[in-house]
Write a protein that holds these residues in place. Structure first.
Motif, PDB file in Angstrom:
ATOM      1  N   LYS A 227       0.843  -1.184   0.000  1.00  0.00           N
ATOM      2  CA  LYS A 227       0.000   0.000   0.000  1.00  0.00           C
ATOM      3  C   LYS A 227       0.888   1.247   0.000  1.00  0.00           C
ATOM      4  O   LYS A 227       2.034   1.190   0.471  1.00  0.00           O
ATOM      5  N   PRO A 228       0.374   2.369  -0.479  1.00  0.00           N
ATOM      6  CA  PRO A 228       1.174   3.612  -0.450  1.00  0.00           C
ATOM      7  C   PRO A 228       1.682   3.946   0.954  1.00  0.00           C
ATOM      8  O   PRO A 228       2.790   4.476   1.103  1.00  0.00           O
ATOM      9  N   GLU A 229       0.915   3.614   1.978  1.00  0.00           N
ATOM     10  CA  GLU A 229       1.354   3.907   3.346  1.00  0.00           C
ATOM     11  C   GLU A 229       2.500   3.016   3.816  1.00  0.00           C
ATOM     12  O   GLU A 229       3.050   3.229   4.901  1.00  0.00           O
ATOM     13  N   ASP A 230       2.881   2.027   3.025  1.00  0.00           N
ATOM     14  CA  ASP A 230       4.063   1.219   3.335  1.00  0.00           C
ATOM     15  C   ASP A 230       5.352   1.906   2.877  1.00  0.00           C
ATOM     16  O   ASP A 230       6.447   1.408   3.161  1.00  0.00           O
ATOM     17  N   THR A 231       5.226   3.004   2.176  1.00  0.00           N
ATOM     18  CA  THR A 231       6.400   3.735   1.701  1.00  0.00           C
ATOM     19  C   THR A 231       7.250   4.211   2.871  1.00  0.00           C
ATOM     20  O   THR A 231       6.750   4.878   3.780  1.00  0.00           O
ATOM     21  N   ALA A 232       8.525   3.837   2.858  1.00  0.00           N
ATOM     22  CA  ALA A 232       9.428   4.173   3.956  1.00  0.00           C
ATOM     23  C   ALA A 232      10.819   3.644   3.634  1.00  0.00           C
ATOM     24  O   ALA A 232      11.002   2.888   2.673  1.00  0.00           O
ATOM     25  N   VAL A 233      11.781   4.029   4.459  1.00  0.00           N
ATOM     26  CA  VAL A 233      13.075   3.366   4.464  1.00  0.00           C
ATOM     27  C   VAL A 233      12.972   2.179   5.421  1.00  0.00           C
ATOM     28  O   VAL A 233      12.550   2.346   6.567  1.00  0.00           O
ATOM     29  N   TYR A 234      13.329   1.008   4.933  1.00  0.00           N
ATOM     30  CA  TYR A 234      13.252  -0.215   5.730  1.00  0.00           C
ATOM     31  C   TYR A 234      14.641  -0.572   6.230  1.00  0.00           C
ATOM     32  O   TYR A 234      15.600  -0.631   5.435  1.00  0.00           O
ATOM     33  N   LEU A 235      14.741  -0.818   7.520  1.00  0.00           N
ATOM     34  CA  LEU A 235      16.035  -1.069   8.154  1.00  0.00           C
ATOM     35  C   LEU A 235      16.058  -2.438   8.816  1.00  0.00           C
ATOM     36  O   LEU A 235      15.107  -2.829   9.511  1.00  0.00           O
ATOM     37  N   CYS A 236      17.153  -3.129   8.611  1.00  0.00           N
ATOM     38  CA  CYS A 236      17.388  -4.411   9.258  1.00  0.00           C
ATOM     39  C   CYS A 236      17.960  -4.150  10.654  1.00  0.00           C
ATOM     40  O   CYS A 236      18.770  -3.227  10.833  1.00  0.00           O
ATOM     41  N   ASN A 237      17.548  -4.962  11.611  1.00  0.00           N
ATOM     42  CA  ASN A 237      17.965  -4.752  13.006  1.00  0.00           C
ATOM     43  C   ASN A 237      18.318  -6.072  13.673  1.00  0.00           C
ATOM     44  O   ASN A 237      17.665  -7.088  13.443  1.00  0.00           O
ATOM     45  N   ILE A 238      19.352  -6.023  14.477  1.00  0.00           N
ATOM     46  CA  ILE A 238      19.681  -7.141  15.360  1.00  0.00           C
ATOM     47  C   ILE A 238      19.778  -6.608  16.771  1.00  0.00           C
ATOM     48  O   ILE A 238      20.386  -5.558  16.998  1.00  0.00           O
ATOM     49  N   GLN A 239      19.168  -7.323  17.693  1.00  0.00           N
ATOM     50  CA  GLN A 239      19.318  -7.001  19.116  1.00  0.00           C
ATOM     51  C   GLN A 239      20.153  -8.110  19.751  1.00  0.00           C
ATOM     52  O   GLN A 239      19.765  -9.283  19.717  1.00  0.00           O
ATOM     53  N   LYS A 240      21.275  -7.717  20.328  1.00  0.00           N
ATOM     54  CA  LYS A 240      22.145  -8.685  20.989  1.00  0.00           C
ATOM     55  C   LYS A 240      22.100  -8.485  22.493  1.00  0.00           C
ATOM     56  O   LYS A 240      21.966  -7.361  22.987  1.00  0.00           O
ATOM     57  N   ARG A 241      22.270  -9.604  23.188  1.00  0.00           N
ATOM     58  CA  ARG A 241      22.337  -9.539  24.640  1.00  0.00           C
ATOM     59  C   ARG A 241      23.756  -9.123  25.043  1.00  0.00           C
ATOM     60  O   ARG A 241      24.741  -9.668  24.556  1.00  0.00           O
ATOM     61  N   HIS A 242      23.813  -8.132  25.887  1.00  0.00           N
ATOM     62  CA  HIS A 242      25.067  -7.693  26.473  1.00  0.00           C
ATOM     63  C   HIS A 242      24.882  -7.601  27.980  1.00  0.00           C
ATOM     64  O   HIS A 242      23.739  -7.611  28.462  1.00  0.00           O
ATOM     65  N   VAL A 243      25.982  -7.498  28.695  1.00  0.00           N
ATOM     66  CA  VAL A 243      25.873  -7.316  30.143  1.00  0.00           C
ATOM     67  C   VAL A 243      25.084  -6.041  30.396  1.00  0.00           C
ATOM     68  O   VAL A 243      25.408  -4.972  29.899  1.00  0.00           O
ATOM     69  N   GLY A 244      24.011  -6.168  31.125  1.00  0.00           N
ATOM     70  CA  GLY A 244      23.206  -4.996  31.444  1.00  0.00           C
ATOM     71  C   GLY A 244      22.023  -4.769  30.541  1.00  0.00           C
ATOM     72  O   GLY A 244      21.229  -3.861  30.785  1.00  0.00           O
ATOM     73  N   GLY A 245      21.905  -5.572  29.464  1.00  0.00           N
ATOM     74  CA  GLY A 245      20.727  -5.397  28.636  1.00  0.00           C
ATOM     75  C   GLY A 245      20.947  -5.739  27.183  1.00  0.00           C
ATOM     76  O   GLY A 245      21.828  -6.520  26.839  1.00  0.00           O
ATOM     77  N   LEU A 246      20.121  -5.141  26.318  1.00  0.00           N
ATOM     78  CA  LEU A 246      20.175  -5.404  24.880  1.00  0.00           C
ATOM     79  C   LEU A 246      20.827  -4.231  24.147  1.00  0.00           C
ATOM     80  O   LEU A 246      20.692  -3.081  24.564  1.00  0.00           O
ATOM     81  N   ARG A 247      21.518  -4.554  23.050  1.00  0.00           N
ATOM     82  CA  ARG A 247      22.120  -3.523  22.216  1.00  0.00           C
ATOM     83  C   ARG A 247      21.607  -3.701  20.799  1.00  0.00           C
ATOM     84  O   ARG A 247      21.559  -4.819  20.284  1.00  0.00           O
ATOM     85  N   ASP A 248      21.252  -2.575  20.159  1.00  0.00           N
ATOM     86  CA  ASP A 248      20.721  -2.584  18.793  1.00  0.00           C
ATOM     87  C   ASP A 248      21.828  -2.319  17.776  1.00  0.00           C
ATOM     88  O   ASP A 248      22.692  -1.474  17.986  1.00  0.00           O
ATOM     89  N   TYR A 249      21.726  -3.066  16.676  1.00  0.00           N
ATOM     90  CA  TYR A 249      22.602  -2.854  15.527  1.00  0.00           C
ATOM     91  C   TYR A 249      21.703  -2.645  14.312  1.00  0.00           C
ATOM     92  O   TYR A 249      20.695  -3.336  14.149  1.00  0.00           O
ATOM     93  N   TRP A 250      22.097  -1.708  13.430  1.00  0.00           N
ATOM     94  CA  TRP A 250      21.247  -1.320  12.307  1.00  0.00           C
ATOM     95  C   TRP A 250      22.016  -1.376  10.992  1.00  0.00           C
ATOM     96  O   TRP A 250      23.209  -1.091  10.930  1.00  0.00           O
ATOM     97  N   GLY A 251      21.263  -1.698   9.934  1.00  0.00           N
ATOM     98  CA  GLY A 251      21.792  -1.540   8.597  1.00  0.00           C
ATOM     99  C   GLY A 251      21.584  -0.103   8.134  1.00  0.00           C
ATOM    100  O   GLY A 251      21.054   0.733   8.874  1.00  0.00           O
ATOM    101  N   GLN A 252      21.966   0.164   6.884  1.00  0.00           N
ATOM    102  CA  GLN A 252      21.864   1.529   6.367  1.00  0.00           C
ATOM    103  C   GLN A 252      20.475   1.826   5.805  1.00  0.00           C
ATOM    104  O   GLN A 252      20.120   2.983   5.605  1.00  0.00           O
ATOM    105  N   GLY A 253      19.692   0.786   5.565  1.00  0.00           N
ATOM    106  CA  GLY A 253      18.333   0.967   5.097  1.00  0.00           C
ATOM    107  C   GLY A 253      18.193   0.832   3.591  1.00  0.00           C
ATOM    108  O   GLY A 253      19.152   1.046   2.840  1.00  0.00           O
ATOM    109  N   THR A 254      16.984   0.476   3.165  1.00  0.00           N
ATOM    110  CA  THR A 254      16.663   0.401   1.746  1.00  0.00           C
ATOM    111  C   THR A 254      15.299   1.043   1.536  1.00  0.00           C
ATOM    112  O   THR A 254      14.368   0.817   2.311  1.00  0.00           O
ATOM    113  N   GLN A 255      15.194   1.853   0.503  1.00  0.00           N
ATOM    114  CA  GLN A 255      13.976   2.628   0.265  1.00  0.00           C
ATOM    115  C   GLN A 255      12.926   1.771  -0.437  1.00  0.00           C
ATOM    116  O   GLN A 255      13.219   1.113  -1.451  1.00  0.00           O
ATOM    117  N   VAL A 256      11.725   1.811   0.087  1.00  0.00           N
ATOM    118  CA  VAL A 256      10.570   1.187  -0.551  1.00  0.00           C
ATOM    119  C   VAL A 256       9.553   2.288  -0.838  1.00  0.00           C
ATOM    120  O   VAL A 256       9.160   3.018   0.080  1.00  0.00           O
TER     121      VAL A 256
END
Length: 119
Positions: A86-115
């Motif tokens: 749908k037109p409302e799906d238009t966005a930059v889509y980013l891949c994400n990984i959440q890793k467990r670290h001491v004290g909590g979770l850490r996010d890692y991101w890709g650069q994104g791809t435009q849809v």
């Protein structure tokens, strides 16, 4: 070092389909979740879909029944199959990984791809 590289975005007509891919680092451990997020202009980043602890999948209400997230561990790839776009799906889509670290979770991101979905 976690590296994420997205591909597969583009311009599609409303009702069409796209398949996004995310190439991940070959050795990943202590992973809590892998997922896809999106960010449209002027809006906050939002969760699209994710796989939690390699077992549970979680989808945004706006994409349920249309999008499917999957993972190919042998190829170090994460996918997002997007149907009935749908037109409302238009966005930059980013891949994400959440890793467990001491004290909590850490996010890692890709650069994104435009849809872009045209009406």
């Amino acid at each position: 070092q976690v590296q994420l590289v997205e591909s597969g975005g583009g311009l599609v007509e409303s009702g069409g389909s796209l398949r996004l891919s995310c190439a991940t680092s070959p050795t990943l451990f202590n992973i809590y979740a892998l997922g896809w997020y999106r960010q449209a202009p002027g809006k906050e980043r939002e969760l699209v879909a994710r796989i939690i602890s390699s077992i549970t999948t979680d989808y945004s209400d706006s994409v349920k029944g249309r999008f499917t997230i999957s993972r190919d561990s042998a190829k170090n790839k994460l996918y997002l199959q997007m149907n009935s776009l749908k037109p409302e799906d238009t966005a930059v889509y980013l891949c994400n990984i959440q890793k467990r670290h001491v004290g909590g979770l850490r996010d890692y991101w890709g650069q994104g791809t435009q849809v872009t979905v045209s009406s």
